[in-house]
Write an enzyme that holds these catalytic residues in place. Structure first.
Site, mmCIF file in Angstrom:
data_model
loop_
_atom_site.group_PDB
_atom_site.id
_atom_site.type_symbol
_atom_site.label_atom_id
_atom_site.label_comp_id
_atom_site.label_asym_id
_atom_site.label_seq_id
_atom_site.Cartn_x
_atom_site.Cartn_y
_atom_site.Cartn_z
ATOM 1 N N THR A 236 0.839 -1.198 0.000
ATOM 2 C CA THR A 236 0.000 0.000 0.000
ATOM 3 C C THR A 236 0.876 1.250 0.000
ATOM 4 O O THR A 236 1.815 1.363 0.781
ATOM 5 C CB THR A 236 -0.929 0.002 1.228
ATOM 6 O OG1 THR A 236 -1.713 -1.181 1.190
ATOM 7 C CG2 THR A 236 -1.837 1.226 1.235
ATOM 8 N N CYS A 324 32.551 6.433 11.363
ATOM 9 C CA CYS A 324 32.612 6.343 12.825
ATOM 10 C C CYS A 324 31.309 5.829 13.400
ATOM 11 O O CYS A 324 31.265 5.259 14.476
ATOM 12 C CB CYS A 324 32.911 7.712 13.415
ATOM 13 S SG CYS A 324 31.678 8.930 12.984
#
Ligand SMILES: *Cc1c(COP(=O)(O)O)cnc(C)c1O
Length: 382
Positions: A236, A324
């Site tokens: 949907t 990081c």
């Protein structure tokens, strides 16, 4: 303290106009667009309007746009689909600087027996069309090279790549997520067969994006289920998000010329100011052929993570070029591919701008960052 948001390459703030356009579809217009009643048809019309707005950004037909959950799904669909379409061909050409959505999809195909050529880039982060052409083999099923890099902003020679792909009859997919709505793109002129984009990189909502699939490219489904999106992407529709992305695309197209000129001026002011204000500062964003809003520099004597944390304390939201986030200490694969030594790659900081960035923001960064650099340099000398 008023904060400055300079991490727009990670995600952008949703525009006020976009949110306003979405609200009715989160409230009263909640009907399923696949329903035949008038409430459903109303939502259907809004979705098809958004599709037209998106299509006009890259000059394709609305019927060639398929909505997805974002850039990652679009990349997966294009690449995994092309692999299944390949008629036994088992070779794919890409680059070393792709987004993880592309790189890790390719890795998954390596396990299925595909061989991937990851093209090198030069010192400025550009793929060479000549080496791309040399890498093509009789069993090459797909070329997937991004339009513009999300860390440095380097805009790849997509026109040339498209010509080469066409000449050799190889499918060409491009991850255009960073450039969509920011730079002019014409899929007809550029011979792109498949193109990924994502709403939240141009001031639209998150969790929505799309894939342009050129008419005639019989890409198999990634997601199976109902008949949505012409039977090619089931589920949907996220109507509110799609409408919001359409509104964002319309605004981006309208503002593209003035915004790209404005942001490029801010970018150069910032980069040049940092280069002259900080000893040893290195420029990672190419001077020419780069996204207007991305400024990436390295301080070889500092850690990108430390720079980002200290900027954060001063109210500036930026990003380090390295991975990081995942907790690894590996320097950025993009900067490493450009040939930066480990220290320089580790010291990268990326500032990225959008339509809400002001000249004052850039000035503030310029006035704050050299002091941070000095502090970290002094620490590195102890
Ligand atoms: C953000 C980004 C993606 C991922 O898009 P999502 O919509 O967040 O899944 C893919 N490629 C590039 C270049 C990106 O910058």
């Amino acid at each position: 303290m008023e904060r400055i948001y300079a991490d727009n390459a990670a995600t952008t703030r949703i525009s006020d106009e976009v949110l306003a356009a979405m609200m009715p579809f989160l409230k009263e217009n909640f009907a399923n667009p696949s329903s035949y009643h008038s409430a459903g048809r109303e939502v259907r019309v809004a979705i098809e309007n958004a599709r037209k707005k998106i299509a006009s950004v890259i000059d394709c037909d609305a019927a060639e746009i398929y909505f997805t959950s974002g850039g990652t799904e679009s990349d997966n669909w294009a690449i995994r689909g092309a692999a299944r379409l390949s008629n036994g061909k088992k070779h794919i050409i890409s680059s070393k600087i792709e987004h993880n959505a592309v790189l890790n999809t390719l890795k998954s195909l390596e396990k299925d027996g595909f061989e991937i050529t990851y093209l090198d880039v030069d010192r400025n982060g550009f793929v060479s069309p000549e080496s791309l052409e040399k890498a093509i083999r009789p069993d090459t099923a797909l070329i997937t090279v991004m339009f513009a890099n999300n860390e440095t902003g380097a805009v790849q020679p997509t026109d040339e790549i498209g010509k080469i792909a066409k000449k050799h009859g190889v499918l060409f997919h491009s991850d255009v997520v960073q450039a969509f709505g920011h730079l002019p793109i014409n899929v007809k002129k550029t011979n792109i067969d498949m193109l990924s984009f994502s709403g939240h990189k141009f001031n639209g909502p998150k969790g929505v994006g799309g894939l342009y699939i050129k008419r005639g490219v019989m890409l198999p489904n990634l997601i199976y289920g109902g008949k949505q999106e012409n039977g090619r992407r089931a589920g949907t529709e996220n109507a509110a998000a799609i409408v919001g992305m359409g509104a964002a695309a319309e605004i981006a197209a309208k503002e593209m010329k003035t915004e790209s000129a404005r942001l490029e001026t801010l970018r150069e002011k910032l980069i040049c100011g940092l280069l002259s204000g900080i000893d040893g500062c290195v420029r990672n964003t190419p001077e020419k052929n780069s996204l207007p809003g991305i400024a990436n520099v390295s301080l070889p004597f500092a850690e990108g993570e430390a720079l980002v944390l200290m900027l954060d304390l001063k109210g500036i939201t930026a990003s380090s070029g390295s991975a990081c986030m995942s907790g690894t200490k590996d320097p950025s694969h993009v900067l490493t591919a450009m040939g930066l030594d480990e220290k320089t790659a580790h010291g990268a900081v990326r500032f990225s701008f959008d339509r809400y960035t002001t000249e004052k923001d850039a000035d503030t960064i310029l006035s704050v960052f050299p002091d941070i650099a000095k502090k970290l340099r002094d620490l590195s000398r102890i």
